[in-house]
Design a protein around this motif. Structure first.
Motif, mmCIF file in Angstrom:
data_model
loop_
_atom_site.group_PDB
_atom_site.id
_atom_site.type_symbol
_atom_site.label_atom_id
_atom_site.label_comp_id
_atom_site.label_asym_id
_atom_site.label_seq_id
_atom_site.Cartn_x
_atom_site.Cartn_y
_atom_site.Cartn_z
ATOM 1 N N ARG A 82 0.843 -1.192 0.000
ATOM 2 C CA ARG A 82 0.000 0.000 0.000
ATOM 3 C C ARG A 82 0.878 1.243 0.000
ATOM 4 O O ARG A 82 1.915 1.279 0.651
ATOM 5 C CB ARG A 82 -0.901 0.033 1.233
ATOM 6 N N VAL A 83 0.449 2.273 -0.743
ATOM 7 C CA VAL A 83 1.201 3.523 -0.824
ATOM 8 C C VAL A 83 0.303 4.640 -0.312
ATOM 9 O O VAL A 83 -0.767 4.888 -0.866
ATOM 10 C CB VAL A 83 1.636 3.816 -2.280
ATOM 11 N N TYR A 84 0.755 5.291 0.762
ATOM 12 C CA TYR A 84 0.013 6.404 1.360
ATOM 13 C C TYR A 84 0.801 7.689 1.155
ATOM 14 O O TYR A 84 2.023 7.690 1.227
ATOM 15 C CB TYR A 84 -0.211 6.159 2.848
ATOM 16 N N LYS A 85 0.092 8.775 0.902
ATOM 17 C CA LYS A 85 0.741 10.066 0.721
ATOM 18 C C LYS A 85 0.034 11.111 1.573
ATOM 19 O O LYS A 85 -1.195 11.152 1.624
ATOM 20 C CB LYS A 85 0.701 10.490 -0.742
ATOM 21 N N GLY A 86 0.854 11.940 2.207
ATOM 22 C CA GLY A 86 0.314 13.076 2.925
ATOM 23 C C GLY A 86 -0.003 14.191 1.945
ATOM 24 O O GLY A 86 0.390 14.158 0.778
ATOM 25 N N VAL A 87 -0.686 15.204 2.401
ATOM 26 C CA VAL A 87 -1.103 16.285 1.509
ATOM 27 C C VAL A 87 0.100 17.012 0.917
ATOM 28 O O VAL A 87 0.064 17.467 -0.234
ATOM 29 C CB VAL A 87 -2.069 17.245 2.226
ATOM 30 N N LYS A 88 1.212 17.098 1.653
ATOM 31 C CA LYS A 88 2.396 17.782 1.139
ATOM 32 C C LYS A 88 3.168 16.942 0.121
ATOM 33 O O LYS A 88 3.990 17.469 -0.609
ATOM 34 C CB LYS A 88 3.322 18.163 2.291
ATOM 35 N N GLU A 89 2.909 15.644 0.074
ATOM 36 C CA GLU A 89 3.603 14.752 -0.855
ATOM 37 C C GLU A 89 2.866 14.585 -2.180
ATOM 38 O O GLU A 89 3.390 13.974 -3.103
ATOM 39 C CB GLU A 89 3.771 13.375 -0.222
ATOM 40 N N ILE A 90 1.647 15.108 -2.297
ATOM 41 C CA ILE A 90 0.840 14.930 -3.504
ATOM 42 C C ILE A 90 1.320 15.898 -4.573
ATOM 43 O O ILE A 90 1.292 17.111 -4.395
ATOM 44 C CB ILE A 90 -0.662 15.149 -3.203
ATOM 45 N N LYS A 91 1.786 15.357 -5.683
ATOM 46 C CA LYS A 91 2.298 16.142 -6.804
ATOM 47 C C LYS A 91 1.402 15.936 -8.026
ATOM 48 O O LYS A 91 0.732 14.913 -8.140
ATOM 49 C CB LYS A 91 3.730 15.710 -7.152
ATOM 50 N N LYS A 106 -12.260 11.631 3.282
ATOM 51 C CA LYS A 106 -13.383 12.378 2.716
ATOM 52 C C LYS A 106 -13.932 11.714 1.466
ATOM 53 O O LYS A 106 -14.700 12.318 0.729
ATOM 54 C CB LYS A 106 -12.959 13.812 2.408
ATOM 55 N N GLY A 107 -13.527 10.485 1.184
ATOM 56 C CA GLY A 107 -14.022 9.747 0.030
ATOM 57 C C GLY A 107 -12.974 9.615 -1.052
ATOM 58 O O GLY A 107 -11.802 9.908 -0.850
ATOM 59 N N ILE A 108 -13.406 9.198 -2.238
ATOM 60 C CA ILE A 108 -12.516 9.045 -3.380
ATOM 61 C C ILE A 108 -12.313 10.430 -3.992
ATOM 62 O O ILE A 108 -13.268 11.072 -4.417
ATOM 63 C CB ILE A 108 -13.110 8.075 -4.420
ATOM 64 N N LEU A 109 -11.057 10.883 -4.044
ATOM 65 C CA LEU A 109 -10.735 12.206 -4.565
ATOM 66 C C LEU A 109 -9.576 12.115 -5.546
ATOM 67 O O LEU A 109 -8.748 11.209 -5.465
ATOM 68 C CB LEU A 109 -10.330 13.156 -3.428
ATOM 69 N N THR A 110 -9.494 13.096 -6.464
ATOM 70 C CA THR A 110 -8.345 13.211 -7.337
ATOM 71 C C THR A 110 -7.248 13.972 -6.600
ATOM 72 O O THR A 110 -7.474 14.498 -5.505
ATOM 73 C CB THR A 110 -8.707 13.964 -8.626
ATOM 74 N N ASP A 111 -6.062 14.044 -7.210
ATOM 75 C CA ASP A 111 -4.957 14.741 -6.556
ATOM 76 C C ASP A 111 -5.261 16.223 -6.365
ATOM 77 O O ASP A 111 -4.942 16.802 -5.325
ATOM 78 C CB ASP A 111 -3.657 14.543 -7.334
ATOM 79 N N LYS A 112 -5.920 16.849 -7.330
ATOM 80 C CA LYS A 112 -6.270 18.268 -7.207
ATOM 81 C C LYS A 112 -7.274 18.494 -6.084
ATOM 82 O O LYS A 112 -7.139 19.432 -5.295
ATOM 83 C CB LYS A 112 -6.851 18.783 -8.525
ATOM 84 N N GLN A 113 -8.283 17.627 -6.010
ATOM 85 C CA GLN A 113 -9.294 17.759 -4.963
ATOM 86 C C GLN A 113 -8.705 17.496 -3.591
ATOM 87 O O GLN A 113 -9.057 18.160 -2.618
ATOM 88 C CB GLN A 113 -10.456 16.795 -5.222
ATOM 89 N N ALA A 114 -7.784 16.532 -3.492
ATOM 90 C CA ALA A 114 -7.167 16.208 -2.200
ATOM 91 C C ALA A 114 -6.310 17.371 -1.707
ATOM 92 O O ALA A 114 -6.319 17.686 -0.514
ATOM 93 C CB ALA A 114 -6.320 14.942 -2.327
ATOM 94 N N ARG A 115 -5.586 18.019 -2.611
ATOM 95 C CA ARG A 115 -4.809 19.190 -2.206
ATOM 96 C C ARG A 115 -5.725 20.323 -1.775
ATOM 97 O O ARG A 115 -5.445 21.034 -0.815
ATOM 98 C CB ARG A 115 -3.903 19.656 -3.350
ATOM 99 N N LYS A 116 -6.838 20.498 -2.473
ATOM 100 C CA LYS A 116 -7.785 21.558 -2.131
ATOM 101 C C LYS A 116 -8.433 21.295 -0.770
ATOM 102 O O LYS A 116 -8.617 22.217 0.023
ATOM 103 C CB LYS A 116 -8.859 21.651 -3.213
ATOM 104 N N GLU A 117 -8.763 20.029 -0.499
ATOM 105 C CA GLU A 117 -9.397 19.655 0.772
ATOM 106 C C GLU A 117 -8.378 19.507 1.904
ATOM 107 O O GLU A 117 -8.768 19.287 3.046
ATOM 108 C CB GLU A 117 -10.153 18.332 0.614
ATOM 109 N N MET A 118 -7.068 19.591 1.553
ATOM 110 C CA MET A 118 -5.989 19.455 2.541
ATOM 111 C C MET A 118 -6.054 18.108 3.265
ATOM 112 O O MET A 118 -6.030 18.039 4.492
ATOM 113 C CB MET A 118 -6.016 20.604 3.552
ATOM 114 N N VAL A 119 -6.132 17.029 2.474
ATOM 115 C CA VAL A 119 -6.219 15.687 3.039
ATOM 116 C C VAL A 119 -5.376 14.742 2.191
ATOM 117 O O VAL A 119 -5.278 14.895 0.979
ATOM 118 C CB VAL A 119 -7.694 15.222 3.121
ATOM 119 N N GLY A 120 -4.719 13.798 2.825
ATOM 120 C CA GLY A 120 -3.944 12.774 2.150
ATOM 121 C C GLY A 120 -4.673 11.456 2.218
ATOM 122 O O GLY A 120 -5.771 11.353 2.748
#
Length: 128
Positions: A82-91, A106-120
């Protein structure tokens, strides 16, 4: 078997074979992923149907001037690793031309949405 990897490979192979729709077995996470891909424009529609007594998802594929929108996929998290990424690691994926799909609190999100929601969360796959 990895059901998410099976679904994204079926979408990629069907788009390369110029199919309009692809039918995959139903699960809640696959339905959430498909809805996310509809919002991002990689799929035209997602329908939950019953076929021979089983629930299936019918996914409509998108083509732009005859070329498929889905040109490649890559599974990031696997059942063995499994690969987990924090919000600061999302590129951004492929310099912003692709996207990474995450399973977050917060559910299934894309990388852009995850950065916007501040969640990894768990990086499921990349699509471009």
């Amino acid at each position: 078997m990895d059901q998410i990897a099976n679904m994204i490979n079926m979408m990629k192979n069907a788009s390369r074979a110029s199919r309009d729709v692809v039918v995959v077995p139903y699960s809640n996470i696959k339905f959430s992923i498909a809805e996310c891909l509809v919002k991002e424009g990689y799929l035209s529609h997602v329908l939950k149907k019953t076929k021979k007594g089983f629930l299936v998802l019918e996914l409509g594929l998108v083509y732009i001037d005859g070329t498929p929108k889905i040109s490649g996929t890559e599974r990031v998290s696997k059942s063995s690793r499994r690969v987990y990424k924090g919000v600061k690691e999302i590129k951004p994926t492929r310099n912003g031309y692709g996207l990474t799909v995450f399973s977050t609190p917060k559910g299934i999100l894309t990388d852009k949405q995850a950065r916007k929601e501040m969640v990894g969360g768990e990086a499921l796959f990349k699509i471009w």
